[in-house]
Design a protein around this motif. Structure first.
Motif, PDB file in Angstrom:
ATOM      1  N   TYR A  92       3.918  13.894   4.590  1.00 45.24           N
ATOM      2  CA  TYR A  92       5.559  12.206   5.042  1.00 45.24           C
ATOM      3  C   TYR A  92       5.155  13.049   6.134  1.00 45.24           C
ATOM      4  O   TYR A  92       5.337  11.218   7.115  1.00 45.24           O
ATOM      5  CB  TYR A  92       6.687  12.760   4.485  1.00 45.24           C
ATOM      6  N   ASN A  93       4.875  13.444   6.955  1.00 47.60           N
ATOM      7  CA  ASN A  93       5.113  14.287   7.879  1.00 47.60           C
ATOM      8  C   ASN A  93       4.091  13.965   8.758  1.00 47.60           C
ATOM      9  O   ASN A  93       4.192  12.661   9.810  1.00 47.60           O
ATOM     10  CB  ASN A  93       4.822  15.659   9.124  1.00 47.60           C
ATOM     11  N   GLN A  94       2.699  13.161   8.400  1.00 44.51           N
ATOM     12  CA  GLN A  94       1.112  12.983   8.944  1.00 44.51           C
ATOM     13  C   GLN A  94       1.251  11.314   8.518  1.00 44.51           C
ATOM     14  O   GLN A  94       0.777  10.926   9.134  1.00 44.51           O
ATOM     15  CB  GLN A  94       0.010  13.148   7.934  1.00 44.51           C
ATOM     16  N   VAL A  95       1.788  10.464   7.452  1.00 44.12           N
ATOM     17  CA  VAL A  95       2.241   9.582   7.582  1.00 44.12           C
ATOM     18  C   VAL A  95       3.179   9.009   8.422  1.00 44.12           C
ATOM     19  O   VAL A  95       2.755   7.456   8.977  1.00 44.12           O
ATOM     20  CB  VAL A  95       2.578   8.833   5.955  1.00 44.12           C
ATOM     21  N   VAL A  96       4.266   9.437   8.440  1.00 46.62           N
ATOM     22  CA  VAL A  96       5.086   9.176   9.761  1.00 46.62           C
ATOM     23  C   VAL A  96       4.197   8.690  10.754  1.00 46.62           C
ATOM     24  O   VAL A  96       4.055   7.449  11.956  1.00 46.62           O
ATOM     25  CB  VAL A  96       6.423   9.812   9.930  1.00 46.62           C
ATOM     26  N   ARG A  97       3.428  10.153  11.628  1.00 48.92           N
ATOM     27  CA  ARG A  97       2.979   9.482  12.655  1.00 48.92           C
ATOM     28  C   ARG A  97       1.743   8.828  12.354  1.00 48.92           C
ATOM     29  O   ARG A  97       1.981   7.977  13.788  1.00 48.92           O
ATOM     30  CB  ARG A  97       1.932  11.065  13.079  1.00 48.92           C
ATOM     31  N   LEU A  98       0.824   8.580  11.881  1.00 48.50           N
ATOM     32  CA  LEU A  98      -0.032   7.956  11.473  1.00 48.50           C
ATOM     33  C   LEU A  98       0.493   6.073  11.739  1.00 48.50           C
ATOM     34  O   LEU A  98      -0.589   5.297  12.046  1.00 48.50           O
ATOM     35  CB  LEU A  98      -0.596   7.269  10.498  1.00 48.50           C
ATOM     36  N   LEU A  99       2.089   6.017  11.305  1.00 50.73           N
ATOM     37  CA  LEU A  99       2.219   4.505  10.901  1.00 50.73           C
ATOM     38  C   LEU A  99       2.349   4.576  12.563  1.00 50.73           C
ATOM     39  O   LEU A  99       2.640   2.905  13.085  1.00 50.73           O
ATOM     40  CB  LEU A  99       3.839   4.690  10.305  1.00 50.73           C
ATOM     41  N   ASN A 100       3.301   5.366  13.107  1.00 48.56           N
ATOM     42  CA  ASN A 100       3.572   5.557  15.232  1.00 48.56           C
ATOM     43  C   ASN A 100       2.896   4.985  15.436  1.00 48.56           C
ATOM     44  O   ASN A 100       2.229   3.623  16.873  1.00 48.56           O
ATOM     45  CB  ASN A 100       4.675   6.379  15.394  1.00 48.56           C
ATOM     46  N   ALA A 101       2.067   5.101  15.175  1.00 48.28           N
ATOM     47  CA  ALA A 101       0.468   5.608  16.570  1.00 48.28           C
ATOM     48  C   ALA A 101      -0.469   4.124  16.068  1.00 48.28           C
ATOM     49  O   ALA A 101      -0.702   3.325  16.890  1.00 48.28           O
ATOM     50  CB  ALA A 101      -0.621   6.896  15.951  1.00 48.28           C
ATOM     51  N   ASN A 102      -0.858   3.587  14.611  1.00 48.64           N
ATOM     52  CA  ASN A 102      -1.333   2.444  14.381  1.00 48.64           C
ATOM     53  C   ASN A 102      -1.059   1.490  14.084  1.00 48.64           C
ATOM     54  O   ASN A 102      -1.155   0.417  14.788  1.00 48.64           O
ATOM     55  CB  ASN A 102      -2.180   3.295  13.026  1.00 48.64           C
ATOM     56  N   PHE A 103       0.524   1.342  14.753  1.00 42.09           N
ATOM     57  CA  PHE A 103       1.593  -0.314  13.845  1.00 42.09           C
ATOM     58  C   PHE A 103       2.420  -0.389  15.173  1.00 42.09           C
ATOM     59  O   PHE A 103       2.774   0.755  15.632  1.00 42.09           O
ATOM     60  CB  PHE A 103       1.685  -0.498  12.734  1.00 42.09           C
ATOM     61  N   SER A 104       2.061  -1.947  14.146  1.00 39.88           N
ATOM     62  CA  SER A 104       3.422  -2.858  15.897  1.00 39.88           C
ATOM     63  C   SER A 104       4.955  -2.100  15.072  1.00 39.88           C
ATOM     64  O   SER A 104       5.118  -1.409  13.578  1.00 39.88           O
ATOM     65  CB  SER A 104       3.823  -4.150  15.657  1.00 39.88           C
ATOM     66  N   ASP A 105       5.732  -1.791  16.415  1.00 40.15           N
ATOM     67  CA  ASP A 105       6.774  -1.418  15.714  1.00 40.15           C
ATOM     68  C   ASP A 105       7.823  -1.527  14.611  1.00 40.15           C
ATOM     69  O   ASP A 105       8.504  -1.264  13.538  1.00 40.15           O
ATOM     70  CB  ASP A 105       8.087  -1.478  16.723  1.00 40.15           C
ATOM     71  N   LYS A 106       7.790  -2.742  14.968  1.00 46.14           N
ATOM     72  CA  LYS A 106       8.154  -3.903  13.237  1.00 46.14           C
ATOM     73  C   LYS A 106       7.682  -4.115  12.110  1.00 46.14           C
ATOM     74  O   LYS A 106       8.447  -3.481  11.145  1.00 46.14           O
ATOM     75  CB  LYS A 106       8.395  -5.899  13.812  1.00 46.14           C
ATOM     76  N   LYS A 107       6.188  -3.200  11.681  1.00 44.79           N
ATOM     77  CA  LYS A 107       5.080  -2.865  10.975  1.00 44.79           C
ATOM     78  C   LYS A 107       5.831  -1.971  10.476  1.00 44.79           C
ATOM     79  O   LYS A 107       5.485  -1.556   9.295  1.00 44.79           O
ATOM     80  CB  LYS A 107       4.506  -3.684  11.402  1.00 44.79           C
ATOM     81  N   ALA A 108       5.614  -0.919  11.378  1.00 43.88           N
ATOM     82  CA  ALA A 108       5.984   0.422  11.109  1.00 43.88           C
ATOM     83  C   ALA A 108       6.972   0.510  10.367  1.00 43.88           C
ATOM     84  O   ALA A 108       7.646   1.584   9.180  1.00 43.88           O
ATOM     85  CB  ALA A 108       5.763   1.366  11.774  1.00 43.88           C
ATOM     86  N   ALA A 109       8.623  -0.096  10.635  1.00 46.10           N
ATOM     87  CA  ALA A 109       9.735   0.172  10.702  1.00 46.10           C
ATOM     88  C   ALA A 109      10.113  -0.356   9.283  1.00 46.10           C
ATOM     89  O   ALA A 109      10.674   0.810   8.315  1.00 46.10           O
ATOM     90  CB  ALA A 109      10.720  -0.829  11.568  1.00 46.10           C
ATOM     91  N   ALA A 110       8.793  -1.144   8.755  1.00 40.82           N
ATOM     92  CA  ALA A 110       8.538  -1.904   7.150  1.00 40.82           C
ATOM     93  C   ALA A 110       8.539  -1.572   6.609  1.00 40.82           C
ATOM     94  O   ALA A 110       9.159  -0.158   5.232  1.00 40.82           O
ATOM     95  CB  ALA A 110       7.956  -2.634   7.414  1.00 40.82           C
ATOM     96  N   TYR A 111       7.372  -0.247   7.125  1.00 45.97           N
ATOM     97  CA  TYR A 111       7.101   0.726   5.802  1.00 45.97           C
ATOM     98  C   TYR A 111       7.436   1.698   6.483  1.00 45.97           C
ATOM     99  O   TYR A 111       7.884   2.710   4.874  1.00 45.97           O
ATOM    100  CB  TYR A 111       5.285   0.617   6.695  1.00 45.97           C
ATOM    101  N   LEU A 112       7.809   2.288   7.445  1.00 43.74           N
ATOM    102  CA  LEU A 112       9.357   3.293   7.381  1.00 43.74           C
ATOM    103  C   LEU A 112      10.038   3.326   5.795  1.00 43.74           C
ATOM    104  O   LEU A 112      10.661   3.947   5.397  1.00 43.74           O
ATOM    105  CB  LEU A 112      10.185   4.046   8.870  1.00 43.74           C
ATOM    106  N   TYR A 113      10.906   1.832   5.833  1.00 41.24           N
ATOM    107  CA  TYR A 113      11.713   1.611   5.162  1.00 41.24           C
ATOM    108  C   TYR A 113      11.344   1.933   3.951  1.00 41.24           C
ATOM    109  O   TYR A 113      12.168   2.746   2.855  1.00 41.24           O
ATOM    110  CB  TYR A 113      11.988   0.361   4.758  1.00 41.24           C
ATOM    111  N   LYS A 114      10.269   1.481   3.347  1.00 43.21           N
ATOM    112  CA  LYS A 114       9.578   2.271   1.678  1.00 43.21           C
ATOM    113  C   LYS A 114       9.400   2.655   1.545  1.00 43.21           C
ATOM    114  O   LYS A 114      10.251   4.056   0.794  1.00 43.21           O
ATOM    115  CB  LYS A 114       8.504   0.624   2.003  1.00 43.21           C
ATOM    116  N   LEU A 115       8.821   3.943   2.678  1.00 41.89           N
ATOM    117  CA  LEU A 115       9.145   5.410   2.223  1.00 41.89           C
ATOM    118  C   LEU A 115      10.322   6.095   2.288  1.00 41.89           C
ATOM    119  O   LEU A 115      10.557   6.921   1.734  1.00 41.89           O
ATOM    120  CB  LEU A 115       8.169   6.381   3.963  1.00 41.89           C
ATOM    121  N   GLU A 116      11.304   5.549   3.024  1.00 45.46           N
ATOM    122  CA  GLU A 116      13.281   5.594   3.115  1.00 45.46           C
ATOM    123  C   GLU A 116      12.807   5.920   1.286  1.00 45.46           C
ATOM    124  O   GLU A 116      13.706   7.002   1.087  1.00 45.46           O
ATOM    125  CB  GLU A 116      13.298   5.588   4.312  1.00 45.46           C
TER     126      GLU A 116
END
Length: 144
Positions: A92-116
């Motif tokens: 989980y920690n690794q995925v959150v770090r990769l989402l924030n590093a490799n995607f735009s804020d909007k796309k990362a927020a969408a994926y984080l919502y699904k992860l949440e």
């Protein structure tokens, strides 16, 4: 020369006991009493019935050890589940770090919502496991 009439001590055979048990007693049990007796003997896990009888007569403590294989298996599976849960936390920690590093804020927020949402499901499952474990302990692991 020594006298030949003295007995020679032989070193073969069984050593004589200091206090041999020569007194014997006999009892008769009906079928119901015999079944109770054998059940108690099996619970004691003693090897010799005579030792069990003397322990009962003289009120010596008789150890009874009962191993519940279902409880052991449940504990092993619960331990495996806990290790998987820890690995999910690491991932989980690794995925959150990769989402924030490799995607735009909007796309990362969408994926984080699904992860949440999936994390909330995992929390529900974990609470159910805790409830089942407490129920199992109360029902099957009675501490006396």
């Amino acid at each position: 020369m020594e006298e030949k009439n003295t007995k020679q001590i032989r070193k073969t055979g069984r050593k004589p006991k200091i206090d041999p048990a020569v007194n014997r007693y006999s009892i008769n049990l009906n079928a119901e009493d015999n079944a109770k007796f054998l059940a108690l003997f099996d619970q004691s896990e003693m090897k010799v019935i005579a030792h069990f009888i003397t322990a009962c007569i003289f009120q010596k403590t008789v150890k009874t050890v009962k191993i519940d294989m279902d409880a052991i298996e449940y504990h092993e599976k619960l331990t495996r589940f806990f290790s998987q849960f820890r690995s999910i936390g690491t991932n989980y920690n690794q995925v959150v770090r990769l989402l924030n590093a490799n995607f735009s804020d909007k796309k990362a927020a969408a994926y984080l919502y699904k992860l949440e949402k999936e994390t909330i499901e995992l929390v529900k499952v974990t609470k159910e496991v805790i409830r089942l474990t407490q129920e199992f302990e109360e029902t099957y692991l009675k501490k006396e």
